[in-house]
Design a protein around this motif. Structure first.
Motif, PDB file in Angstrom:
ATOM      1  N   ILE A   8      -3.926 -29.884   2.679  1.00 49.17           N
ATOM      2  CA  ILE A   8      -4.182 -28.535   2.156  1.00 49.17           C
ATOM      3  C   ILE A   8      -4.997 -27.735   3.160  1.00 49.17           C
ATOM      4  CG2 ILE A   8      -5.313 -27.231   0.316  1.00 49.17           C
ATOM      5  CD1 ILE A   8      -2.701 -28.560  -0.528  1.00 49.17           C
ATOM      6  N   GLU A   9      -6.012 -28.359   3.755  1.00 50.75           N
ATOM      7  CA  GLU A   9      -6.822 -27.671   4.760  1.00 50.75           C
ATOM      8  C   GLU A   9      -5.985 -27.302   5.975  1.00 50.75           C
ATOM      9  OE1 GLU A   9     -11.176 -29.686   3.906  1.00 50.75           O
ATOM     10  OE2 GLU A   9      -9.771 -30.707   5.234  1.00 50.75           O
ATOM     11  N   LEU A  10      -5.078 -28.181   6.373  1.00 49.05           N
ATOM     12  CA  LEU A  10      -4.207 -27.888   7.507  1.00 49.05           C
ATOM     13  C   LEU A  10      -3.220 -26.774   7.178  1.00 49.05           C
ATOM     14  CD1 LEU A  10      -3.504 -31.515   8.741  1.00 49.05           C
ATOM     15  CD2 LEU A  10      -4.993 -29.826   9.800  1.00 49.05           C
ATOM     16  N   LEU A  11      -2.731 -26.764   5.949  1.00 49.79           N
ATOM     17  CA  LEU A  11      -1.778 -25.734   5.543  1.00 49.79           C
ATOM     18  C   LEU A  11      -2.423 -24.357   5.479  1.00 49.79           C
ATOM     19  CD1 LEU A  11       0.269 -27.594   2.778  1.00 49.79           C
ATOM     20  CD2 LEU A  11       1.000 -27.001   5.083  1.00 49.79           C
ATOM     21  N   ASP A  12      -3.734 -24.319   5.267  1.00 51.65           N
ATOM     22  CA  ASP A  12      -4.434 -23.034   5.237  1.00 51.65           C
ATOM     23  C   ASP A  12      -4.368 -22.322   6.586  1.00 51.65           C
ATOM     24  OD1 ASP A  12      -5.104 -23.240   2.586  1.00 51.65           O
ATOM     25  OD2 ASP A  12      -7.097 -24.084   2.969  1.00 51.65           O
ATOM     26  N   SER A  20       6.512 -16.495  -0.688  1.00 46.38           N
ATOM     27  CA  SER A  20       6.059 -15.965  -1.975  1.00 46.38           C
ATOM     28  C   SER A  20       4.930 -16.852  -2.505  1.00 46.38           C
ATOM     29  CB  SER A  20       7.219 -15.937  -2.967  1.00 46.38           C
ATOM     30  OG  SER A  20       7.588 -17.256  -3.330  1.00 46.38           O
ATOM     31  N   GLU A  21       4.229 -16.375  -3.511  1.00 43.51           N
ATOM     32  CA  GLU A  21       3.132 -17.162  -4.105  1.00 43.51           C
ATOM     33  C   GLU A  21       3.657 -18.471  -4.685  1.00 43.51           C
ATOM     34  OE1 GLU A  21      -0.290 -17.062  -4.237  1.00 43.51           O
ATOM     35  OE2 GLU A  21       0.099 -15.590  -2.673  1.00 43.51           O
ATOM     36  N   ILE A  22       4.825 -18.421  -5.283  1.00 41.77           N
ATOM     37  CA  ILE A  22       5.407 -19.640  -5.865  1.00 41.77           C
ATOM     38  C   ILE A  22       5.700 -20.653  -4.766  1.00 41.77           C
ATOM     39  CG2 ILE A  22       7.447 -20.559  -7.052  1.00 41.77           C
ATOM     40  CD1 ILE A  22       7.444 -18.004  -8.743  1.00 41.77           C
ATOM     41  N   GLU A  23       6.221 -20.202  -3.638  1.00 39.64           N
ATOM     42  CA  GLU A  23       6.495 -21.110  -2.523  1.00 39.64           C
ATOM     43  C   GLU A  23       5.206 -21.709  -1.966  1.00 39.64           C
ATOM     44  OE1 GLU A  23      10.565 -19.379  -0.508  1.00 39.64           O
ATOM     45  OE2 GLU A  23       8.689 -18.294  -0.140  1.00 39.64           O
ATOM     46  N   LYS A  24       4.148 -20.913  -1.915  1.00 42.64           N
ATOM     47  CA  LYS A  24       2.858 -21.414  -1.436  1.00 42.64           C
ATOM     48  C   LYS A  24       2.300 -22.472  -2.384  1.00 42.64           C
ATOM     49  CE  LYS A  24       1.580 -17.090   0.838  1.00 42.64           C
ATOM     50  NZ  LYS A  24       0.635 -15.967   0.834  1.00 42.64           N
ATOM     51  N   ILE A  25       2.397 -22.213  -3.676  1.00 45.82           N
ATOM     52  CA  ILE A  25       1.918 -23.176  -4.679  1.00 45.82           C
ATOM     53  C   ILE A  25       2.732 -24.463  -4.604  1.00 45.82           C
ATOM     54  CG2 ILE A  25       1.744 -23.609  -7.162  1.00 45.82           C
ATOM     55  CD1 ILE A  25       1.094 -20.580  -7.453  1.00 45.82           C
ATOM     56  N   GLU A  26       4.043 -24.321  -4.460  1.00 46.96           N
ATOM     57  CA  GLU A  26       4.913 -25.493  -4.358  1.00 46.96           C
ATOM     58  C   GLU A  26       4.597 -26.293  -3.086  1.00 46.96           C
ATOM     59  OE1 GLU A  26       9.674 -26.609  -4.139  1.00 46.96           O
ATOM     60  OE2 GLU A  26       9.064 -24.560  -4.604  1.00 46.96           O
ATOM     61  N   MET A  27       4.368 -25.606  -1.989  1.00 47.04           N
ATOM     62  CA  MET A  27       4.029 -26.273  -0.735  1.00 47.04           C
ATOM     63  C   MET A  27       2.711 -27.047  -0.880  1.00 47.04           C
ATOM     64  SD  MET A  27       3.475 -24.602   3.077  1.00 47.04           S
ATOM     65  CE  MET A  27       2.111 -23.573   2.531  1.00 47.04           C
ATOM     66  N   ARG A  30       3.286 -30.140  -3.070  1.00 49.94           N
ATOM     67  CA  ARG A  30       3.983 -31.193  -2.323  1.00 49.94           C
ATOM     68  C   ARG A  30       3.051 -31.867  -1.318  1.00 49.94           C
ATOM     69  NH1 ARG A  30      10.173 -29.169  -1.118  1.00 49.94           N
ATOM     70  NH2 ARG A  30      10.759 -28.974  -3.304  1.00 49.94           N
ATOM     71  N   ALA A  31       2.193 -31.088  -0.698  1.00 45.54           N
ATOM     72  CA  ALA A  31       1.235 -31.649   0.259  1.00 45.54           C
ATOM     73  C   ALA A  31       0.270 -32.597  -0.448  1.00 45.54           C
ATOM     74  CB  ALA A  31       0.475 -30.535   0.963  1.00 45.54           C
ATOM     75  N   GLN A  32      -0.227 -32.195  -1.601  1.00 44.34           N
ATOM     76  CA  GLN A  32      -1.137 -33.060  -2.360  1.00 44.34           C
ATOM     77  C   GLN A  32      -0.432 -34.334  -2.803  1.00 44.34           C
ATOM     78  OE1 GLN A  32      -2.416 -30.297  -5.389  1.00 44.34           O
ATOM     79  NE2 GLN A  32      -4.339 -29.882  -4.326  1.00 44.34           N
ATOM     80  N   ARG A  33       0.806 -34.200  -3.220  1.00 46.54           N
ATOM     81  CA  ARG A  33       1.581 -35.374  -3.646  1.00 46.54           C
ATOM     82  C   ARG A  33       1.793 -36.323  -2.466  1.00 46.54           C
ATOM     83  NH1 ARG A  33       7.343 -36.376  -3.899  1.00 46.54           N
ATOM     84  NH2 ARG A  33       7.765 -37.998  -5.440  1.00 46.54           N
ATOM     85  N   ALA A  34       2.174 -35.778  -1.321  1.00 45.08           N
ATOM     86  CA  ALA A  34       2.401 -36.608  -0.131  1.00 45.08           C
ATOM     87  C   ALA A  34       1.115 -37.310   0.298  1.00 45.08           C
ATOM     88  CB  ALA A  34       2.940 -35.751   1.007  1.00 45.08           C
TER      89      ALA A  34
END
Length: 70
Positions: A8-12, A20-27, A30-34
């Motif tokens: 999450i920190e790297l994705l920031d 879109s906001e939905i794509e950001k939330i989904e990303m 997925r990052a947290q799940r991975a």
């Protein structure tokens, strides 16, 4: 000292202005799940390694020669 950042920190640091906001939330989800999956795999691997080392040490102690018998 090794510095570790979460996904999450790297994705920031990624330019996500085109998303879109939905794509950001989904990303992020997925990052947290991975990250959770990879942490679980590392934990399991450590447990297996510790079990193998304990088993090897136990077997080595049992098989140690107790003296010469002819």
């Amino acid at each position: 000292m090794k510095t570790q950042k979460t996904l999450i920190e790297l994705l920031d640091n990624i330019d996500s202005s085109y998303m879109s906001e939905i794509e950001k939330i989904e990303m992020a989800a997925r990052a947290q799940r991975a990250e959770a999956i990879s942490n679980s795999i590392v934990s399991i691997a450590r447990s297996i390694k510790q079990f193998a080392m304990n088993t090897r040490n136990t077997l080595a102690q049992q098989e140690a020669p107790k003296g010469h018998q002819a």
